[in-house]
Enzyme design. Structure first.
Site, PDB file in Angstrom:
ATOM      1  N   SER A 177       0.957  -1.331   0.061  1.00 53.41           N
ATOM      2  CA  SER A 177      -0.085   0.064  -0.075  1.00 53.41           C
ATOM      3  C   SER A 177       0.828   1.348  -0.026  1.00 53.41           C
ATOM      4  O   SER A 177       1.961   1.151   0.380  1.00 53.41           O
ATOM      5  CB  SER A 177      -0.899  -0.060   1.186  1.00 53.41           C
ATOM      6  OG  SER A 177      -1.727   1.063   1.112  1.00 53.41           O
ATOM      7  N   ASP A 178       0.388   2.263  -0.479  1.00 60.72           N
ATOM      8  CA  ASP A 178       1.093   3.388  -0.611  1.00 60.72           C
ATOM      9  C   ASP A 178      -0.059   4.561  -0.453  1.00 60.72           C
ATOM     10  O   ASP A 178      -1.079   4.582  -1.220  1.00 60.72           O
ATOM     11  CB  ASP A 178       1.926   3.832  -1.666  1.00 60.72           C
ATOM     12  CG  ASP A 178       2.970   4.966  -1.518  1.00 60.72           C
ATOM     13  OD1 ASP A 178       3.701   4.977  -0.863  1.00 60.72           O
ATOM     14  OD2 ASP A 178       2.330   6.018  -2.240  1.00 60.72           O
ATOM     15  N   THR A 179       0.307   5.846   0.259  1.00 62.18           N
ATOM     16  CA  THR A 179      -0.573   6.975   0.555  1.00 62.18           C
ATOM     17  C   THR A 179       0.081   8.215   0.052  1.00 62.18           C
ATOM     18  O   THR A 179       1.453   8.316   0.582  1.00 62.18           O
ATOM     19  CB  THR A 179      -1.204   6.980   2.038  1.00 62.18           C
ATOM     20  OG1 THR A 179      -1.724   5.820   2.054  1.00 62.18           O
ATOM     21  CG2 THR A 179      -1.769   8.064   2.074  1.00 62.18           C
ATOM     22  N   SER A 237      -3.211   3.585  -2.663  1.00 60.28           N
ATOM     23  CA  SER A 237      -3.259   2.551  -3.437  1.00 60.28           C
ATOM     24  C   SER A 237      -3.009   1.288  -2.847  1.00 60.28           C
ATOM     25  O   SER A 237      -2.224   1.351  -1.748  1.00 60.28           O
ATOM     26  CB  SER A 237      -2.297   2.729  -4.621  1.00 60.28           C
ATOM     27  OG  SER A 237      -2.320   1.556  -5.283  1.00 60.28           O
TER      28      SER A 237
END
Length: 204
Positions: A74-76, A111
Site C-alpha cells: 500500500s502507498d498513500t 493505493s
C-alpha cells in the site's frame, strides 16, 4: 485452502487497520526507491509504489512457487493542486505544506496492491479532505508535537490533526493508510477472507 497473508509495510497504522477487520498476517517491509518519475502523475505514482512494494516483499520472502502466499502492499500520498506532498524534512517544509492545505480541500490517494504467484491486482482510492484555516502559530505548535514528521502532507488525520478537518468525502481509513472496504474486496479475489466473509460464505 489456507493462505498466508504478508503485509509489505512496517506502518503501525496499516497493521492496526488490517488487524481491525480480522486478518491474521505477518509483516515484511519492502525496500524500494520511492522517487517520483518524470511526468508521473499522482495516481500512477501511488499505484506503482503499492505494486512495487508488494512485489519486492514477495521476492524477498523467496518468491513462493504456489498461491498459498499473498502479499499486500500500500502507498498513500497527499495531493494538492496536482502536487504530491511528501514527508516534511523540517519545520519550514511543514509550514509550507500546511499553509497550502489551510482552508482548502485536498486529495488523499491510497493505493493497495496484492500479489501472488499468478497475478497482481491493485486499486487506487481517492478521498477529499477539507481543512479549516490554520494560523502559523498552530502549525508551529503542531510540528513540535512530533506528529507531522513522518506523515505525508505533514499531518496525521487519526491524531492531533483530526481537529483541522472540517469535512471528509470518501474513505477515512484510506486517509489513515488502508481503505478497509477495498482491501477486503481485493484480498477476497485471492481467496484471503476476513472471518465475517468466511461466515457469510459458510451460511450460503
Amino acid at each position: 485452502m489456507t493462505h498466508t497473508l504478508v503485509l509489505a509495510s512496517q506502518s503501525p497504522r496499516r497493521q492496526e487497520l488490517l488487524a481491525q477487520i480480522g486478518y491474521v498476517f505477518s509483516c515484511e517491509p519492502a525496500n524500494i526507491n520511492e522517487d517520483i518519475k518524470e511526468n508521473e502523475n499522482a495516481v500512477d505514482y501511488v499505484q506503482r509504489l503499492a505494486i512495487e512494494k508488494a512485489q519486492a516483499t514477495y521476492h524477498s520472502i523467496g518468491a513462493p512457487q504456489n498461491n498459498d502466499v499473498v502479499v499486500l502492499g500500500s502507498d498513500t500520498s497527499v495531493v494538492y493542486n496536482h502536487c504530491i506532498l511528501g514527508k516534511p524534512a523540517n519545520l519550514d517544509e511543514c509550514i509550507t505544506q500546511l499553509q497550502m492545505l489551510s482552508g482548502q480541500t485536498h486529495q488523499v490517494l491510497t493505493s493497495i496492491a496484492a500479489v501472488n504467484l499468478d497475478k497482481v491486482l491493485s486499486k487506487v482510492v481517492t478521498t477529499e479532505v477539507t481543512f479549516k484555516t490554520l494560523t502559523l502559530d498552530e502549525i508551529t505548535r503542531y510540528w513540535h508535537t512530533g506528529e507531522p514528521q513522518d506523515k505525508a502532507g505533514s499531518y496525521g488525520i487519526q491524531g492531533i490533526a483530526g481537529q483541522f478537518v472540517t469535512n471528509i468525502t470518501g474513505s477515512y481509513s484510506a486517509v489513515v493508510g488502508l481503505p478497509l472496504f477495498e482491501t477486503a474486496q481485493l484480498l477476497s479475489k485471492f481467496g484471503v477472507n476476513t472471518p465475517i466473509q468466511l461466515i457469510s460464505k459458510e451460511n450460503i
